[in-house]
Design a protein around this motif. Structure first.
Motif: not given
Length: 258
Positions: A249, A3, A253-254
């Motif tokens: 993304r 994140e 990952h975000r």
């Protein structure tokens, strides 16, 4: 999966509309870019302002005008001012900017503040008193070493642990590469920093993806790069933000929720 937080730096201190027609210079242009970048996924804005001739400025009145414009266009977006000298301002002017604005967040160059340690002490104390979230600008191991000394002697409060690692250089031009991150991480390993990366040149996105994968955050934007990896011009800041968010993304990952 990692994140991350994403900040956008849409203009910086040096480039102008002649470098890219979509680079924002006026408060209205910056506010419009901020809103578009926020919609594309950027959570925070690194704010520079310019004078009437388009030159870098630390004028508090110009900052207030730009801050008001951004709050209206992108009310949910966090804003960080810069105190960068850009070869124009001395430490007294940098301190005066902080004192006049007492901003929620500000980036402060360790290398520039080290030009006058007495003002550095006052500046960090002012920020602590005002509740300003300071992000230390670190250009290399020398800056990290100075920051370490300042933690040890109390010049910088121990709670101020946010930093940005700057990969590559604007002048003389040095393209950033992902493998440049290791030197920063190794030099700062003992400092428990909450670190972000910005990266000069067309490999910006690759550098930022490496930063996220290594546990850091990212700052993107025309301050550091206006080119695609192939060397063409990016459409605008928001297009770069959107492409990066999608690439992150795709890599699993975000964005962190703010």
């Amino acid at each position: 999966m990692a994140e991350y937080r994403l900040m956008v730096a849409p203009n910086g201190a040096r480039r102008g509309r002649g470098d890219h027609p979509e680079l924002p210079v006026t408060p209205q242009q910056t506010a419009a870019a901020a809103a578009a970048c926020y919609a594309a996924g950027a959570q925070a804005l690194h704010l520079h302002v310019r004078d009437d001739a388009g030159r870098h400025s630390l004028d508090a009145g110009r900052y207030r005008e730009a801050l008001d414009a951004v709050r209206e266009s992108a009310p949910g977006m966090a804003v960080q001012i810069t105190t960068e000298s850009a070869g124009v301002y001395d430490t007294s002017a940098q301190f005066a900017c902080l004192e006049a604005l007492r901003p929620a967040a500000a980036s402060v160059s360790v290398r520039e503040m080290a030009r006058d340690t007495s003002i550095a002490t006052r500046a960090y104390a002012l920020c602590a008193e005002a509740g300003t979230q300071v992000q230390h600008i670190l250009y290399g191991p020398d800056c990290i070493a100075q920051l370490r000394v300042w933690y040890q002697d109390g010049t910088v409060p121990g709670a101020m642990r946010d930093a940005i690692f700057v990969l590559g250089k604007y002048t003389p031009p040095v393209l950033a590469h992902p493998d440049g991150l290791a030197a920063f991480r190794d030099a700062a390993a003992d400092l428990r920093l909450n670190w972000t990366v910005c990266a000069f040149g067309r490999h910006e996105h690759a550098c930022l993806l490496a930063a996220i994968a290594a546990g850091g955050d990212a700052r993107i934007g025309f301050e550091n790069n206006i080119e695609t990896p192939e060397g063409g011009l990016l459409a605008d800041n928001a297009a770069s933000v959107a492409a990066f968010v999608q690439a992150a993304r795709d890599a699993g990952h975000r964005l962190k929720e703010c």
